[in-house]
Design a protein around this motif. Structure first.
Motif, PDB file in Angstrom:
ATOM      1  N   HIS A 182       0.742  -1.032   0.425  1.00 33.15           N
ATOM      2  CA  HIS A 182       0.123  -0.092  -0.216  1.00 33.15           C
ATOM      3  C   HIS A 182       0.939   1.358  -0.363  1.00 33.15           C
ATOM      4  O   HIS A 182       1.459   0.907   0.778  1.00 33.15           O
ATOM      5  N   PHE A 183       0.388   2.400  -0.517  1.00 30.72           N
ATOM      6  CA  PHE A 183       1.348   4.064  -0.782  1.00 30.72           C
ATOM      7  C   PHE A 183       0.020   4.718   0.370  1.00 30.72           C
ATOM      8  O   PHE A 183      -0.825   5.185  -0.162  1.00 30.72           O
ATOM      9  N   TYR A 184       0.851   5.800   0.687  1.00 33.96           N
ATOM     10  CA  TYR A 184       0.569   6.902   1.505  1.00 33.96           C
ATOM     11  C   TYR A 184       0.868   8.090   1.258  1.00 33.96           C
ATOM     12  O   TYR A 184       2.037   8.296   1.096  1.00 33.96           O
ATOM     13  N   THR A 185       0.119   8.907   1.223  1.00 30.71           N
ATOM     14  CA  THR A 185       0.297  10.240   0.430  1.00 30.71           C
ATOM     15  C   THR A 185      -0.565  11.616   0.891  1.00 30.71           C
ATOM     16  O   THR A 185      -1.265  10.806   0.774  1.00 30.71           O
ATOM     17  N   PRO A 186      -0.044  12.981   0.724  1.00 31.72           N
ATOM     18  CA  PRO A 186      -0.944  13.421   1.138  1.00 31.72           C
ATOM     19  C   PRO A 186      -2.146  13.798  -0.868  1.00 31.72           C
ATOM     20  O   PRO A 186      -1.730  13.415  -1.043  1.00 31.72           O
ATOM     21  N   LEU A 219      -1.308   6.296  11.378  1.00 33.04           N
ATOM     22  CA  LEU A 219      -0.790   6.778  10.061  1.00 33.04           C
ATOM     23  C   LEU A 219      -1.293   8.302  10.693  1.00 33.04           C
ATOM     24  O   LEU A 219      -2.098   8.601  10.595  1.00 33.04           O
ATOM     25  N   ALA A 220      -0.558   9.827  11.098  1.00 32.29           N
ATOM     26  CA  ALA A 220      -0.976  10.678  10.498  1.00 32.29           C
ATOM     27  C   ALA A 220      -0.626  11.909   9.808  1.00 32.29           C
ATOM     28  O   ALA A 220       0.550  11.739   9.966  1.00 32.29           O
ATOM     29  N   CYS A 221      -1.558  12.235   8.690  1.00 31.07           N
ATOM     30  CA  CYS A 221      -0.170  13.312   7.547  1.00 31.07           C
ATOM     31  C   CYS A 221      -1.279  14.801   8.575  1.00 31.07           C
ATOM     32  O   CYS A 221      -2.059  15.457   8.377  1.00 31.07           O
ATOM     33  N   THR A 222       0.581  15.485   8.738  1.00 29.30           N
ATOM     34  CA  THR A 222       0.321  16.460   9.902  1.00 29.30           C
ATOM     35  C   THR A 222       0.852  17.484   8.713  1.00 29.30           C
ATOM     36  O   THR A 222       1.552  17.430   7.609  1.00 29.30           O
ATOM     37  N   PRO A 223       0.271  18.710   9.125  1.00 29.97           N
ATOM     38  CA  PRO A 223       1.063  19.962   7.842  1.00 29.97           C
ATOM     39  C   PRO A 223       3.177  20.093   7.746  1.00 29.97           C
ATOM     40  O   PRO A 223       3.316  19.594   9.166  1.00 29.97           O
ATOM     41  N   ALA A 224       2.930  21.147   6.912  1.00 32.47           N
ATOM     42  CA  ALA A 224       4.282  21.078   6.302  1.00 32.47           C
ATOM     43  C   ALA A 224       3.802  22.892   6.088  1.00 32.47           C
ATOM     44  O   ALA A 224       3.124  22.872   5.721  1.00 32.47           O
ATOM     45  N   GLN A 225       5.287  23.585   5.494  1.00 34.08           N
ATOM     46  CA  GLN A 225       5.447  24.524   5.228  1.00 34.08           C
ATOM     47  C   GLN A 225       6.304  24.312   4.021  1.00 34.08           C
ATOM     48  O   GLN A 225       7.162  25.005   3.780  1.00 34.08           O
ATOM     49  N   HIS A 226       5.896  24.034   2.478  1.00 32.34           N
ATOM     50  CA  HIS A 226       5.648  23.694   1.611  1.00 32.34           C
ATOM     51  C   HIS A 226       5.228  23.922   0.173  1.00 32.34           C
ATOM     52  O   HIS A 226       4.953  24.959  -0.015  1.00 32.34           O
ATOM     53  N   LEU A 239      -0.633  17.810  -2.314  1.00 31.24           N
ATOM     54  CA  LEU A 239      -0.310  18.762  -0.658  1.00 31.24           C
ATOM     55  C   LEU A 239       0.825  18.189  -1.087  1.00 31.24           C
ATOM     56  O   LEU A 239       1.149  16.977  -1.326  1.00 31.24           O
ATOM     57  N   TRP A 240       1.466  19.219   0.225  1.00 30.21           N
ATOM     58  CA  TRP A 240       3.359  18.347   0.913  1.00 30.21           C
ATOM     59  C   TRP A 240       2.130  18.706   2.221  1.00 30.21           C
ATOM     60  O   TRP A 240       1.580  18.967   3.190  1.00 30.21           O
ATOM     61  N   SER A 241       3.007  17.479   3.061  1.00 32.13           N
ATOM     62  CA  SER A 241       2.697  16.969   4.536  1.00 32.13           C
ATOM     63  C   SER A 241       4.280  16.755   5.015  1.00 32.13           C
ATOM     64  O   SER A 241       5.075  16.415   4.198  1.00 32.13           O
ATOM     65  N   SER A 242       4.021  16.851   6.394  1.00 33.10           N
ATOM     66  CA  SER A 242       4.681  15.925   6.799  1.00 33.10           C
ATOM     67  C   SER A 242       4.009  14.318   8.070  1.00 33.10           C
ATOM     68  O   SER A 242       2.735  14.184   7.533  1.00 33.10           O
ATOM     69  N   TRP A 243       4.635  13.250   8.622  1.00 32.60           N
ATOM     70  CA  TRP A 243       3.564  12.574   8.965  1.00 32.60           C
ATOM     71  C   TRP A 243       4.278  11.311  10.427  1.00 32.60           C
ATOM     72  O   TRP A 243       5.241  12.301  10.423  1.00 32.60           O
ATOM     73  N   PHE A 254       8.274  12.698  10.688  1.00 34.76           N
ATOM     74  CA  PHE A 254       8.666  13.017   9.866  1.00 34.76           C
ATOM     75  C   PHE A 254       8.917  13.623   9.027  1.00 34.76           C
ATOM     76  O   PHE A 254       7.238  14.099   8.333  1.00 34.76           O
ATOM     77  N   SER A 255       9.381  14.905   9.082  1.00 33.91           N
ATOM     78  CA  SER A 255       9.361  15.999   8.531  1.00 33.91           C
ATOM     79  C   SER A 255       8.873  16.402   7.666  1.00 33.91           C
ATOM     80  O   SER A 255       8.604  17.756   6.903  1.00 33.91           O
TER      81      SER A 255
END
Length: 367
Positions: A182-186, A219-226, A239-243, A254-255
């Protein structure tokens, strides 16, 4: 004038043909798919946005100025003088591993994570260059990998932080897609994977602050500023994210890629403390500090997320900015020392036990 216009026209046609038919550029997001993003707080006016209004939208001239600056600025010690040697790992050791949670760094932001009996890849970029074509980028610092991608055993999950070439690599995906569960992405990044032949049933796309269970893991998809985009005309379309990766015993952060912003404290308050935080530290510049942290900010972000220890990443793999290649690790170490924050510095390929208290060498010093 006519000749100039013809040349410009031919260049535009060549670009359109290249980006349309060369597969590594991935997918364009359809109008139908864009409609599904309307409920995201990050999606507005047909694009994903940061909480803060960054990065600044550059004019065509400003883009040319940045490109000229990047390609003409001479950087002293911008890359290692020799190929970085890596520690090798055995495919049988990976396949049969049943020990405590561990990671193996592949350089830059790519990791093998083994946790709760599962094998997971984080931003697996095993390609030679961080570009859509080998002729469009400089070689990575390590020509060999700790393990050849073809020798990797079955992969339970792959987690991507965003769609830039130094994190999402077409050739790598093509080599692992048939042995990955399985693959996990924003949001949106899964469209690239589908364009490369991965069934939608094997892809989960998440928005910021969404959680999903993967067997025994959360698994939690969390914010990033990118920002995002794989060609000139599809910026911010994904979208872009941290995890955050949690088992019953371990808690990892994982930033991804990010500028320094309040989201680190928000993540720390909600999900911390972390046993280990993998924190972006490299490819920075004052001209784009809103989307890539300076090393001192990396240490502060480690404090913000309430990490027991941090590992600087996004360095030691590619030259994507105008700083000495050793500058990130030296500067973050100095700042973290002021905070009494532990920094781990494994070699590429060296085993990292998540909860182990261990001293690592400054292996880069004499290179």
């Amino acid at each position: 004038m006519i000749t100039t216009l013809i040349i410009i026209g031919l260049l535009v046609l060549a670009y359109l043909a290249f980006t349309t038919f060369y597969p590594s550029f991935g997918a364009d997001i359809s109008k139908e798919k864009q409609l599904t993003y309307q409920n995201s707080a990050q999606y507005k006016d047909g694009k994903f946005n940061n909480t803060k209004a960054v990065p600044k939208e550059l004019s065509f001239k400003e883009k040319l100025d940045v490109a000229y600056y990047f390609f003409t600025t001479k950087v002293e010690n911008g890359r290692p003088k020799e190929d970085l040697k890596v520690q090798k790992i055995d495919s049988i050791d990976v396949a049969d591993y049943k020990g405590e949670a561990r990671l193996v760094w592949f350089g830059h932001s790519a990791f093998l994570l083994q946790i709760d009996g599962k094998t997971i890849l984080l931003d697996p970029m095993f390609g030679k260059v961080a570009a859509p074509h080998p002729l469009l980028g400089a070689d990575r610092f390590n020509s060999e990998m700790p393990i050849a991608i073809e020798k990797l055993p079955f992969i339970d999950a792959v987690i991507f932080s965003h769609d830039h070439y130094d994190h999402l690599d077409y050739e790598t995906v093509m080599k692992i897609k048939d042995k990955t569960k399985h693959f996990y992405t924003p949001l949106g990044v899964g469209e690239h994977l589908k364009a490369w032949g991965i069934p939608a049933s094997k892809i989960s796309e998440l928005d910021w602050w969404q959680e999903i269970k993967f067997e025994t893991l959360t698994l939690a998809c969390t914010p990033a500023q990118h920002f995002s985009g794989r060609k000139l005309n599809n910026g911010q379309s994904t979208l872009w994210s941290s995890w955050v990766i949690q088992s019953k015993e371990e808690n990892l952060f994982f930033s991804g890629d990010s500028g320094y912003a309040p989201h680190f404290k928000e993540i720390g308050n909600k999900y911390g403390p972390f046993d280990l935080a993998l924190m972006e530290c490299g490819q920075y510049n004052d001209k784009w500090s809103d989307i890539h942290m300076m090393p001192e900010e990396t240490a502060q972000a480690g404090m913000d997320v309430r990490a027991k220890k941090i590992m600087p990443i996004h360095w030691g793999g590619f030259k994507l900015a105008m700083h000495d290649w050793k500058d990130p690790i030296k500067r973050v170490q100095a700042k973290a020392k002021q905070f009494n924050l532990e920094v781990i510095t494994p070699k590429i390929g060296q085993e990292i036990l998540v909860k182990e208290k261990k001293s690592y060498s400054n292996w880069w010093e004499n290179l």
